[in-house]
Design a protein around this motif. Structure first.
Motif, PDB file in Angstrom:
ATOM      1  N   GLN A 179      40.762 -21.106  48.418  1.00 55.20           N
ATOM      2  CA  GLN A 179      40.194 -20.460  49.602  1.00 55.20           C
ATOM      3  C   GLN A 179      41.183 -20.449  50.769  1.00 55.20           C
ATOM      4  OE1 GLN A 179      37.259 -18.908  48.780  1.00 55.20           O
ATOM      5  NE2 GLN A 179      37.865 -19.892  46.869  1.00 55.20           N
ATOM      6  N   ARG A 180      41.784 -21.588  51.052  1.00 54.05           N
ATOM      7  CA  ARG A 180      42.801 -21.630  52.113  1.00 54.05           C
ATOM      8  C   ARG A 180      44.045 -20.850  51.707  1.00 54.05           C
ATOM      9  NH1 ARG A 180      41.270 -22.891  57.296  1.00 54.05           N
ATOM     10  NH2 ARG A 180      39.667 -24.517  57.193  1.00 54.05           N
ATOM     11  N   ALA A 193      39.024 -15.380  44.936  1.00 54.22           N
ATOM     12  CA  ALA A 193      40.214 -15.598  45.751  1.00 54.22           C
ATOM     13  C   ALA A 193      41.486 -15.284  44.970  1.00 54.22           C
ATOM     14  CB  ALA A 193      40.247 -17.040  46.262  1.00 54.22           C
ATOM     15  N   VAL A 194      41.512 -15.673  43.694  1.00 57.41           N
ATOM     16  CA  VAL A 194      42.665 -15.348  42.839  1.00 57.41           C
ATOM     17  C   VAL A 194      42.822 -13.836  42.733  1.00 57.41           C
ATOM     18  CG1 VAL A 194      43.517 -15.417  40.458  1.00 57.41           C
ATOM     19  CG2 VAL A 194      42.674 -17.504  41.546  1.00 57.41           C
ATOM     20  N   GLU A 246      28.988 -21.150  41.224  1.00 61.00           N
ATOM     21  CA  GLU A 246      29.217 -20.471  42.500  1.00 61.00           C
ATOM     22  C   GLU A 246      30.624 -20.763  43.015  1.00 61.00           C
ATOM     23  OE1 GLU A 246      27.516 -20.397  47.111  1.00 61.00           O
ATOM     24  OE2 GLU A 246      26.529 -21.645  45.592  1.00 61.00           O
ATOM     25  N   ARG A 247      31.025 -22.010  42.974  1.00 53.50           N
ATOM     26  CA  ARG A 247      32.349 -22.382  43.484  1.00 53.50           C
ATOM     27  C   ARG A 247      33.459 -21.842  42.599  1.00 53.50           C
ATOM     28  NH1 ARG A 247      30.060 -28.419  45.059  1.00 53.50           N
ATOM     29  NH2 ARG A 247      29.117 -27.729  47.029  1.00 53.50           N
ATOM     30  N   LEU A 257      38.316 -12.984  53.809  1.00 55.68           N
ATOM     31  CA  LEU A 257      38.655 -14.209  53.080  1.00 55.68           C
ATOM     32  C   LEU A 257      38.445 -15.469  53.908  1.00 55.68           C
ATOM     33  CD1 LEU A 257      41.852 -12.887  51.287  1.00 55.68           C
ATOM     34  CD2 LEU A 257      39.765 -13.662  50.148  1.00 55.68           C
ATOM     35  N   ARG A 258      38.321 -15.313  55.230  1.00 57.44           N
ATOM     36  CA  ARG A 258      38.160 -16.500  56.074  1.00 57.44           C
ATOM     37  C   ARG A 258      36.851 -17.243  55.809  1.00 57.44           C
ATOM     38  NH1 ARG A 258      37.674 -20.552  57.669  1.00 57.44           N
ATOM     39  NH2 ARG A 258      38.490 -21.609  59.519  1.00 57.44           N
ATOM     40  N   LEU A 259      35.890 -16.570  55.192  1.00 60.44           N
ATOM     41  CA  LEU A 259      34.646 -17.271  54.858  1.00 60.44           C
ATOM     42  C   LEU A 259      34.853 -18.283  53.740  1.00 60.44           C
ATOM     43  CD1 LEU A 259      31.586 -17.481  55.386  1.00 60.44           C
ATOM     44  CD2 LEU A 259      31.272 -15.932  53.462  1.00 60.44           C
ATOM     45  N   GLY A 260      35.862 -18.091  52.915  1.00 57.11           N
ATOM     46  CA  GLY A 260      36.056 -18.927  51.733  1.00 57.11           C
ATOM     47  C   GLY A 260      36.057 -20.419  51.988  1.00 57.11           C
TER      48      GLY A 260
END
Length: 388
Positions: A333-334, A259-260, A251-252, A365-368
């Motif tokens: 993510q950030r 994100a990439v 999952e991670r 993307l802020r959920l990442g």
């Protein structure tokens, strides 16, 4: 594409076969998903038929054996799909598809009986049944040992009572892969998993409003004395914590890959914007400040890509990749949020008014840094990995 870099040979663990698969998936995403992104965002949902169309093309079972309707591929094949879904124009659509293939169906494949696989995995690969993983609760997010949903033995089965929240696909799902406590005492050792058909009496589902992922249904689920048969137990009784941990790494890693893929798309958009927009008679990209900012963003993408692909290589080879996967998830993510924010700045007012979906990407993307384990949990894992 990112100029000459797009012409380079594929980076391991990807090979030429994966690039052919990438071209196939990109054609589907750009032809059948991207044109509807705005419509589905406004509707706060996308059609279940998307799953069926993907199932017909074998895209929901890339890593699953052919005997269950899959393509017989590998984890790396699904990694390609995850990256390419970033081109669909909606984080919600990508999340709904990703939750089905990446976090809800793998436990059925790994731990299910043959009968459970035939009943749930086979139709899930076809897109005929949609799955949701139900672990998170109002008071139990990253701390899965605090799960309170109870499963009590009754004649011929189990009675489930409790609540789940933030469940992706929770409204539309035909079945839940659900974690519940089968021992009254707390901790990790009293958790078990169940396959729960959502048409059973006692299940109530409510959609949640969110900052982003608007096209993805995210549900709060209440279970009021839901009775399931004995054969609904997935894996061994009281061994649910190990089932959770078995899927966390993938999952991670999928989140890092997504994100990439998102950073890559955003950078392509920013470069196109810098070339097309003219300021004082010159292309925006000819100004040093913009040119240098894009160079910085390209470097961030390259770092995230290298870290994620390294973790993917280790994972695909069956090696211990906890540290590398955690680092990839934490960094990307950030980084993706920062890249989206910078690209919106390059777009200027047009970015703030939804041009090309840049503002949507920033919200999505802020959920990442929260989902799949918060940044704080990732840092805790890494700190303990270093003996602290």
């Amino acid at each position: 594409m990112l100029g000459a870099s797009a012409e380079r040979k594929p980076v391991p663990p990807f090979g030429e076969r994966h690039e052919r698969l990438r071209a196939e998936i990109r054609e589907f995403v750009e032809g059948e998903l991207r044109p509807h992104a705005d419509e589905w965002e406004r509707a706060r949902s996308f059609p279940d038929d998307v799953f069926r169309r993907m199932g017909e093309r074998g895209l929901l079972g890339l890593k699953y054996p052919r005997e269950y309707g899959g393509r017989g591929g590998t984890w790396v094949d699904e990694a390609v799909l995850c990256e390419e879904l970033a081109r669909c124009g909606s984080g919600g659509v990508a999340a709904g598809i990703g939750a089905h293939i990446g976090i809800a169906t793998p436990p059925v494949w790994k731990f299910g009986t043959e009968e459970q696989k035939q009943r749930y995995l086979v139709p899930a690969i076809k897109g005929e049944k949609i799955a949701a993983l139900a672990i998170t609760e109002p008071d139990a997010g990253s701390d899965v040992a605090s799960i309170r949903t109870r499963a009590e033995r009754v004649d011929g089965g189990w009675r489930l009572s409790g609540s789940k929240t933030f469940i992706t696909n929770g409204v539309r799902a035909h079945f839940l892969v659900l974690a519940a406590r089968t021992r009254p005492e707390g901790g990790h050792r009293g958790l078990s998993f169940f396959l729960v058909d959502t048409d059973r009496p006692g299940i109530t589902r409510r959609p949640l409003e969110k900052l982003g992922w608007h096209a993805s249904d995210t549900a709060e689920i209440a279970l009021d004395g839901v009775v399931v048969p004995d054969d609904a137990l997935l894996g061994e009784e009281h061994a649910g914590f190990y089932l959770i941990m078995a899927n966390f790494q993938w999952e991670r890693l999928l989140m890092a890959l997504g994100a990439v893929g998102s950073m890559r798309v955003l950078l392509e958009l920013a470069i196109a914007r810098a070339r097309a927009r003219r300021v004082r008679g010159r292309p925006l990209g000819s100004f040093q400040a913009i040119r240098h900012r894009i160079a910085e963003l390209a470097t961030v993408l390259s770092v995230g890509e290298a870290l994620t692909y390294h973790a993917l290589r280790l994972f695909a080879d069956g090696l211990d990749a906890v540290r590398e996967v955690t680092q990839a998830k934490l960094f990307t993510q950030r980084a993706a949020v920062a890249v989206a924010d910078a690209c919106l700045q390059i777009y200027g007012g047009a970015g703030y008014t939804c041009a090309d979906g840049v503002e949507r990407a920033l919200r999505d993307l802020r959920l990442g840094p929260i989902g799949g384990g918060t940044d704080e949990i990732m840092k805790e894992i890494l700190g303990r990995q270093m003996g602290l």
